[in-house]
Design an enzyme around this catalytic site. Structure first.
Site, PDB file in Angstrom:
ATOM      1  CG  HIS A 416      33.933 -10.962  -5.332  1.00 24.17           C
ATOM      2  ND1 HIS A 416      33.848 -10.634  -3.996  1.00 24.17           N
ATOM      3  CD2 HIS A 416      34.386 -12.355  -5.457  1.00 24.17           C
ATOM      4  CE1 HIS A 416      34.451 -11.368  -3.450  1.00 24.17           C
ATOM      5  NE2 HIS A 416      34.631 -12.671  -3.883  1.00 24.17           N
ATOM      6  CG  ASP A 420      33.832  -8.746   0.974  1.00 25.50           C
ATOM      7  OD1 ASP A 420      34.172  -8.252  -0.268  1.00 25.50           O
ATOM      8  OD2 ASP A 420      33.787  -8.040   1.979  1.00 25.50           O
TER       9      ASP A 420
END
Length: 443
Positions: A416, A420
């Site tokens: 992450h 995204d």
């Protein structure tokens, strides 16, 4: 007098020289301090000395642990394939060294006889360390076995003794009848053994055994554990799921698999389709094929125009990830053949460092083992790993109707920090669309 003394001196010198060779010492006193295997001694005693005294000298070479890879300096000696006294040919495998990535074979630098091993199995050995000694002039030993055959005629000269034994043989044959009586008593204990087994309820203790075994982890398993924990501690891992209808892909494979196998010898499976779909999805979501580089956790994003797919393969020693390079430029059949070749090399323990170096993204197919769903772990420094699972018939809604379709769960674990949620979900959705309609991959 001068002549007699000189003759005596020559005799004494020759006797000393001869006795020195017989005891394994060099003729020249200046080399008396040199060990038998030193290179100086080998140069000072050429094979010509054999012709002078009729005594064979040994040309012993010390073979070191070979270079294994740029990043590997040590390993564990797992097995001696050959033993002391064995004759080996040039490039014949002598031993096997296990590293944290691959197994390295140690081959003979020349033909000869192994005279000594300098390390034991399970010892840690380093590159350049002396490993074993090889008598490179031991080729004469290969012809030594026929010598005992020449002595065989000696026993042939005494056929009378075997004849005597033959005449005596019938007598024991006559004595053979007594053995039959013992069998009946033997049968009695056999019958008695049945109730004995019934009367020993303690023997079934094996199902409830509390024995324990402790086995040292091999280097590959230790390295896998280290890298997976490093990935867990470094990456901001998150997993997104989706499901894909495999109906069209299964039908496509049924239609053409026999024809493809007949023409090319390639057995087409699902991995090539998922690999191609991943390559196409990476063009639209480049971050999924990127990486974070730099000190202190990384401050630079690397985007790549190529896709090197690491394919997870289970082996007896652990999970390895050989790489299919430039998969984006390959056809489905080329990808399938590359994956099959790497799989065979992995299971045979013949992968090289070059086969495993690099990789921009990974595909892990747990479905071949029956997995329904799971969350794969990122293979750093990569950003994403695609997990494939088992194909199961499940009821789903199709055009307002409930139908049974072969469905597969897909899992994408991603970092992450770079990818995204929107991009990760889009990336997995693209793969789903390509698999559900393989024709889109041609557009």
């Amino acid at each position: 007098m001068i002549r007699k003394s000189s003759i005596n001196i020559a005799k004494v010198a020759s006797r000393r020289a001869l006795s020195g060779l017989v005891r394994g010492r060099p003729v020249c006193s200046s080399f008396a301090a040199q060990p038998r295997s030193s290179p100086v001694l080998l140069r000072s005693l050429p094979i010509v000395s054999n012709n002078v005294f009729g005594i064979r000298t040994y040309a012993v070479t010390t073979v070191p642990v070979p270079e294994m890879a740029e990043s590997i300096t040590e390993g564990t000696l797992k097995q001696w394939v050959k033993n002391v006294g064995d004759y080996v040919e040039l490039d014949e495998e002598i031993a096997s060294i296990e590293t944290d990535k691959i197994d390295v074979a140690v081959n003979a630098p020349s033909a000869g006889v192994i005279t000594e091993v300098l390390a034991a199995e399970e010892d840690t050995v380093t590159v350049g360390q002396p490993l074993f000694k090889l008598d490179t002039d031991g080729s004469a030993d290969a012809s030594a076995p026929p010598a005992p055959k020449e002595e065989a005629p000696k026993p042939a000269e005494t056929p009378k003794e075997p004849e005597a034994s033959k005449t005596e043989a019938p007598k024991p044959a006559a004595a053979a009848p007594p053995p039959p009586p013992p069998p009946p008593p033997a049968a009695k204990p056999a019958a008695a053994s049945k109730p004995a087994a019934a009367s020993t309820p303690e023997t079934p203790s094996t199902p409830g055994s509390r024995d324990e075994r402790r086995v040292k982890m091999n280097r590959m398993r230790l390295r896998i554990a280290e890298r997976l924990k490093q990935s867990q501690n470094t990456a901001a891992s998150l997993t997104t799921f989706n499901e894909v209808d495999m109906s069209n892909l299964i039908e496509f494979r049924k239609l053409y698999k026999d024809e493809i196998l007949k023409k090319t010898g390639i057995k087409i499976g699902f991995m090539s389709f998922f690999s191609k779909a991943l390559c196409l999805a990476s063009k639209e979501i480049p971050a999924a094929n990127g990486a974070i580089e730099g000190p202190n956790g990384g401050d630079t994003i690397v985007y790549r125009d190529y896709v090197d797919i690491s394919v997870a393969v289970a082996t007896p020693k652990g999970l390895v990830t050989p790489v299919v390079r430039n998969a984006e430029a390959m056809s489905l059949l080329e990808i399938e053949k590359a994956i099959a070749d790497l799989g065979h090399k992995a299971r045979d323990g013949k992968l090289t460092i070059e086969d495993m170096a690099g990789g921009t993204t990974t595909i892990s197919n747990g479905g071949v083992f029956g997995s329904l769903m799971g969350t794969p772990i990122i293979n750093l420094p990569q950003t994403a790993v695609l997990g494939l699972h088992g194909v199961k018939d499940r009821p789903i809604a199709v055009n307002g109707k409930v139908e049974l379709r072969p469905m597969m769960y897909l899992a994408l674990t991603y970092d992450h920090r770079l990818l995204d949620g929107r991009e990760a979900v889009t990336f997995l959705k693209l793969i789903k669309e390509y698999i559900e309609d393989p024709r889109k991959m041609l557009l």
